[in-house]
Design an enzyme around this catalytic site. Structure first.
Site, PDB file in Angstrom:
ATOM      1  N   SER A 172      45.352  35.639  41.906  1.00 11.13           N
ATOM      2  CA  SER A 172      44.806  36.838  42.535  1.00 11.13           C
ATOM      3  C   SER A 172      45.276  36.914  43.984  1.00 11.13           C
ATOM      4  CB  SER A 172      43.274  36.829  42.450  1.00 11.13           C
ATOM      5  OG  SER A 172      42.754  35.659  43.022  1.00 11.13           O
ATOM      6  N   CYS A 173      45.040  38.058  44.587  1.00 10.38           N
ATOM      7  CA  CYS A 173      45.467  38.350  45.950  1.00 10.38           C
ATOM      8  C   CYS A 173      45.058  37.203  46.879  1.00 10.38           C
ATOM      9  CB  CYS A 173      44.818  39.655  46.403  1.00 10.38           C
ATOM     10  SG  CYS A 173      45.309  40.196  48.036  1.00 10.38           S
ATOM     11  N   PRO A 174      45.946  36.753  47.729  1.00  5.84           N
ATOM     12  CA  PRO A 174      47.273  37.287  48.056  1.00  5.84           C
ATOM     13  C   PRO A 174      48.415  36.549  47.356  1.00  5.84           C
ATOM     14  CG  PRO A 174      46.678  35.719  49.734  1.00  5.84           C
ATOM     15  CD  PRO A 174      45.536  35.734  48.715  1.00  5.84           C
TER      16      PRO A 174
END
Length: 81
Positions: A17-19
């Protein structure tokens, strides 16, 4: 899936997941030669806007296409310099 791009490398960031999709994409692009295309496979829906934003603001890379699949988002990024 077939594409018109000559893929130099495929980066699988599914589950990240981000980033991390952007961080790993940047690292992988740095290892390519100018003109080569990186295919990025992600499961994070935010990767669509994150990779687009990163590519738009980063000299030397070009976002060629993004494909919103059923569960996987595929991004095609070319190193331009």
């Amino acid at each position: 899936m077939s594409t018109e791009y000559d893929i130099a490398e495929t980066l699988d960031v599914q589950g990240a997941s981000c980033p991390m999709p952007v961080v790993k994409t940047k690292t992988a692009i740095d290892d390519l030669d100018a003109g080569e295309v990186l295919e990025v496979l992600a499961t994070d829906p935010g990767s669509m806007s994150d990779i687009d934003g990163w590519a738009s603001g980063t000299p030397g890379v070009e976002l060629l296409d993004q494909v919103d699949g059923d569960d996987v988002y595929t991004h095609y990024v070319r190193k331009t310099e």
